[in-house]
Write an enzyme that holds these catalytic residues in place. Structure first.
Site, PDB file in Angstrom:
ATOM      1  N   THR A 130      44.503  32.899  35.074  1.00 58.07           N
ATOM      2  CA  THR A 130      43.101  33.235  35.297  1.00 58.07           C
ATOM      3  C   THR A 130      42.424  33.707  34.017  1.00 58.07           C
ATOM      4  O   THR A 130      43.042  34.296  33.134  1.00 58.07           O
ATOM      5  CB  THR A 130      42.953  34.309  36.382  1.00 58.07           C
ATOM      6  OG1 THR A 130      43.743  35.440  36.018  1.00 58.07           O
ATOM      7  CG2 THR A 130      43.422  33.786  37.720  1.00 58.07           C
ATOM      8  N   GLY A 158      48.910  40.283  35.403  1.00 56.29           N
ATOM      9  CA  GLY A 158      49.836  41.386  35.649  1.00 56.29           C
ATOM     10  C   GLY A 158      50.972  41.397  34.645  1.00 56.29           C
ATOM     11  O   GLY A 158      51.632  40.388  34.422  1.00 56.29           O
ATOM     12  N   GLU A 172      45.596  34.997  43.531  1.00 56.90           N
ATOM     13  CA  GLU A 172      46.294  33.724  43.799  1.00 56.90           C
ATOM     14  C   GLU A 172      45.456  32.801  44.683  1.00 56.90           C
ATOM     15  O   GLU A 172      45.957  32.142  45.578  1.00 56.90           O
ATOM     16  CB  GLU A 172      47.675  33.975  44.421  1.00 56.90           C
ATOM     17  CG  GLU A 172      48.610  34.727  43.518  1.00 56.90           C
ATOM     18  CD  GLU A 172      48.633  34.186  42.096  1.00 56.90           C
ATOM     19  OE1 GLU A 172      48.663  32.959  41.925  1.00 56.90           O
ATOM     20  OE2 GLU A 172      48.606  34.998  41.161  1.00 56.90           O
TER      21      GLU A 172
END
Length: 672
Positions: free
Chosen positions: A140, A179, A431
Site C-alpha cells: 500500500t 506493519g 487487506e
C-alpha cells in the site's frame, strides 16, 4: 463460602448437556493443537515480559518498547524450549499483543515461500525462518491501497549493471501503513511497477534490504519512519511505517521470480496469470478469517460468563411468597440479552469452520501455483474476498454487540472486550477495503451467473453452487407456515440460495440496462453478502451432516444447532427484506386477533417463533459452548470473564492494584 456469582456460573455448567472438551477438540482439529497451546501459554504466563495488565497504562513509546522485548523473548524461548515453528506461532498469537513481528510471519515470509524461485527460496527462506532478517510486505501507498494496478513506486531495469532501480516518484507513491516497517524490518517485499526498455509491465515483487544488519541504520537512498498512533490506541506496539526510495539499486536476482522473470539482457518472461503477484494479499486474507473468528470467540466467552454472574432487577411477575420473590434475576436470562449473544456464539463457530476451509483452499491453490497451474486462483480470490468482508464486519459488529450487552462494566479496559474491538476494528479496511472487495465479489459472481445461463448443467464451483437452485426454478412463494418447517436443511439452503441468486440476477439486469459499473457499487454490497452467506450456509450443512460431519465424529445435538440451525435461521431472518422483495416468501397475513394460533401463522411469524424456541433450548448450553473454545484466564485477561466468576472481587482488587501502580509511576516520573 463461594460468592453468588461463582455459584451462578457453577450452576450454569451443571445444565450443559455435552462435554465441552470434546467440542474443543473438534474445533481445533486440523488447525490447532489444544494441548500444545496450553503448554505454550503456561510458559508465557510465568514470565513478566508477557504480563498484560500493565499495557493500558503505558504510553505508546512504552508499548513499542515492550513489544520489542516480547519479540526478542519469543525468539529466545524458541531456543530455550526447543519450540518448533508451530509452537512459536502459537506463542506469538497467545502473547495477545499485535507486533511488527506478526507481519514478518504472516505477510513477508509466506510471500517469499510462494513467489520466490527455488534458488531464491534456498537463499532467503532459512534467513526468514531463523530471523536473520526481519521483513515486511510493502504494497500500500499513501495515495493507493486496494487499487494495486495504479501503484506508483517504480522499478526500472538497468541492463548495464543487471540491477533494478527503485524510486518513489511522487509523494503519493510513499509506501504507507506497512506493519513492521517503522522500526523492526531489515528487508521488505516491495510491490513496484516494472519498467523494461521504457515499457510499463505492471506491478511486480522485489526484495529490498531496508536497514543494515550491522547497526540497523537505513540503507542509502531509503527514507523510512513510523506513521503514528492509530484510532482508540489500538495496535500500539505495531510499528506501521512509511518509506520512500531514491535510486535504490538491487541485483536482478532480487526480483521474485517464481512466475515472472527478467533475463540479463532485459528480456521479460510473462507469468501464466497476471494476478499471481497478488498471492501474498490472498494469503493474508485467508489467514485473517480464522484469526478473527477466534477473537470473536474470546469476546463472547468473556461476555457470556459475566452475564451469567451479573444479576439485575427482581422478577416483577412473582408474587410475595413465591420462590425467588425479591431475588434479582440473572441478566443472561432476559431475552433481550441472550438473543444478542447466541447469534454471536454461533457466528464464532461458523467463522472458525470457514477459517479452516479458507486455509485448505489457499494451500491447494498455492500447491497448484508452484507448478504453474492457476486454475484455482480465481476461485480462491472470490472466496477469500467474500469471507474477508463478511467475517471482518461480522466480528467487529459482534464484539461491539456483546460489549454493549455487558453494560457499563463492558466499557472498562479490565473487561478485555474493548481491547479486542479496538485491535480488530481496522480489519474491515486493511487487506482490501470491504466496500472495494464487495465489488470484486459481485463481479466474480456475475461471471459465474453468465456461465451458468450459457450452460446450466455445468459443474459449479463451491462459491457459485447456490446457482443450482435456479435449475429448475421452484414455484414461488414457497409454502411455509409451521415453525418446524424452518428446521429443514433443504428449506434453509433453498431460501438462502434463492436470495443470493435473485439478488445477483437483479444486478445483472441493471448492468444489462446500461447502468455504469461505477453507479452500482452500493448494489454490490448486498449481492456480495448474499453469495457469501449462501457459501457459508452450504458449508455449515456439510459440516454437520454425512460421514465426515461433526455429528458422526462425536459432537452432539446442541453443537449441531449452534453450528448450523441458529446461525442459518438468524441469517434467514436478516435476509427477510430480500426474501419478501423477490417473492420467495409471502408476507405474513395481518391479524389483530391475539388468539391466532401458530398453525395459522405466516412464514415470517413462523420463523420468529422457531428462532425464539431454539434460543430458549440453547440458553442452558451457553456456558458450555464458550468453555469449549478453551481459553484460560491468562489468555482472556478479563476481570469479569474468569472461569470461576468473581467479577466484582476481581475488578475491585485490580482497581486497587492499578491505583498503587499509577501512584508509583507518577512519583517515579517526578524524580526523573
Amino acid at each position: 463460602m463461594p460468592s453468588q456469582s461463582t455459584i451462578d456460573l457453577q450452576n450454569a455448567r451443571k445444565t450443559v448437556s455435552f462435554d465441552p472438551k470434546v467440542l474443543n477438540r473438534l474445533l481445533n482439529e486440523g488447525s490447532r493443537d489444544g494441548e500444545m497451546r496450553k503448554r505454550v501459554v503456561e510458559v508465557l504466563e510465568s514470565e513478566e515480559v508477557f504480563a498484560k495488565g500493565k499495557r493500558a497504562y503505558m504510553s505508546r513509546k512504552e508499548r513499542m518498547a515492550a513489544g520489542l522485548r516480547i519479540s526478542r523473548r519469543l525468539m529466545e524461548l524458541c531456543d530455550e524450549k526447543g519450540w518448533d515453528y508451530t509452537e512459536y506461532l502459537e506463542a506469538l498469537a497467545s502473547a495477545d499483543e499485535p507486533l511488527g513481528l506478526n507481519l514478518h510471519e504472516v505477510a513477508f515470509q509466506p510471500v517469499i515461500a510462494a513467489q520466490c524461485s527455488d534458488e531464491q527460496q534456498a537463499i532467503w527462506l532459512p534467513k526468514c525462518m531463523n530471523h536473520e532478517i526481519l521483513g515486511c510486505y510493502m504494497q500500500t501507498e499513501l495515495g493507493h491501497g486496494s487499487n494495486v494496478q495504479q501503484l506508483e513506486t517504480t522499478s526500472t531495469y538497468d541492463p548495464s549493471t543487471e540491477e533494478f532501480v527503485l524510486n518513489s516518484p511522487t509523494v503519493s507513491s510513499t509506501k504507507w501503513w506497512i506493519g513492521g516497517l517503522g522500526i523492526l524490518a531489515t528487508h521488505g517485499v516491495v510491490q513496484a511497477r516494472l519498467f523494461l526498455k521504457g515499457r510499463d509491465m505492471g506491478p511486480h515483487l522485489f526484495l529490498v534490504q531496508l536497514r543494515s544488519l550491522e547497526d540497523h541504520s537505513l540503507m542509502p537512498g531509503i527514507e523510512a519512519g513510523e506513521i503514528g498512533p492509530k484510532v482508540h490506541g489500538a495496535m500500539a506496539a505495531v510499528d506501521n511505517g512509511w518509506a520512500r526510495f531514491s535510486s535504490v539499486r538491487i541485483p536482478r536476482s532480487q526480483m521474485l521470480a517464481r512466475f515472472a522473470h527478467v533475463s540479463s539482457d532485459g528480456t521479460y518472461s510473462k507469468p501464466p496469470h497476471d494476478k499471481l503477484a497478488y498471492g501474498g494479499m490472498i494469503f493474508i486474507r485467508a489467514q485473517m478469517i480464522g484469526s478473527l473468528a477466534w477473537r470473536l470467540a474470546k469476546a463472547v466467552t468473556i461476555s457470556t460468563r459475566y452475564l451469567h454472574t451479573r444479576r439485575q432487577f427482581a422478577n416483577p411477575e412473582l408474587q410475595k411468597g413465591e420462590a425467588g420473590y425479591g431475588v434479582e434475576r440473572q441478566v443472561i436470562t432476559y431475552p433481550g440479552v441472550y438473543m444478542r449473544l447466541l447469534p454471536q456464539i454461533s457466528r464464532a463457530y461458523v467463522f472458525i469452520t470457514a477459517g479452516k476451509d479458507m486455509a485448505d483452499l489457499y494451500h491447494s491453490m498455492a500447491s497448484q501455483l508452484s507448478s504453474g497451474d492457476a486454475s484455482l486462483l480465481a476461485e480462491t480470490h472470490a472466496v477469500s474476498s467474500g469471507l474477508k468482508t463478511y467475517v471482518s464486519a461480522g466480528v467487529v459488529d459482534g464484539v461491539e454487540n456483546v460489549r454493549r450487552a455487558m453494560g457499563g462494566h463492558g466499557f472498562l479496559d479490565a473487561s478485555g472486550v474493548g481491547r479486542i474491538f479496538a485491535n480488530e476494528l481496522p480489519s474491515v479496511t486493511y487487506e482490501g477495503d470491504n466496500y472495494i472487495l464487495h465489488l470484486q465479489v459481485a463481479r466474480s459472481a456475475l461471471k459465474s451467473l453468465s456461465t451458468f445461463f450459457a450452460t446450466p448443467t455445468t459443474t459449479l464451483s463451491p462459491s457459485s453452487a447456490y446457482l443450482s437452485v435456479l435449475h429448475p426454478l421452484p414455484s414461488l412463494p414457497l409454502a411455509v407456515f409451521a415453525p418446524s418447517s424452518f428446521l429443514s436443511p433443504a428449506l434453509q439452503l433453498q431460501l438462502i440460495s434463492l436470495r443470493a441468486s435473485f439478488g445477483l440476477a437483479r444486478l445483472a439486469r441493471l448492468v444489462q440496462s446500461g447502468k455504469k459499473w461505477s453507479e452500482l457499487s452500493h448494489e454490490c454490497v448486498e449481492v456480495s453478502k448474499g453469495v457469501t452467506e449462501a457459501f457459508l450456509v452450504r458449508r455449515m450443512l456439510e459440516a454437520v451432516e454425512g460421514q465426515a460431519g461433526l455429528l458422526s465424529r462425536g459432537a452432539g445435538k446442541k453443537e449441531q444447532e449452534v453450528l448450523r440451525t441458529l446461525y442459518i435461521l438468524h441469517t434467514i431472518e436478516s435476509a427477510l427484506p430480500s426474501l419478501l422483495e423477490f417473492g420467495i416468501l409471502a408476507p405474513s397475513p395481518p391479524s389483530l386477533d391475539p388468539s391466532t394460533t401458530s398453525s395459522s401463522l405466516g412464514a415470517l411469524e413462523a420463523l420468529r417463533e422457531q428462532l425464539s424456541s431454539l434460543a430458549k433450548q440453547l440458553l442452558p448450553e451457553m456456558v458450555g459452548l464458550v468453555d469449549a473454545f478453551g481459553f484460560g484466564d491468562w489468555e482472556l485477561d478479563s476481570a469479569v470473564g474468569r472461569y470461576d466468576g468473581e467479577p466484582y472481587e476481581t475488578m475491585l482488587a485490580r482497581a486497587k492494584k492499578d491505583l498503587d501502580a499509577n501512584v508509583g509511576n507518577v512519583e517515579a516520573r517526578k524524580t526523573m
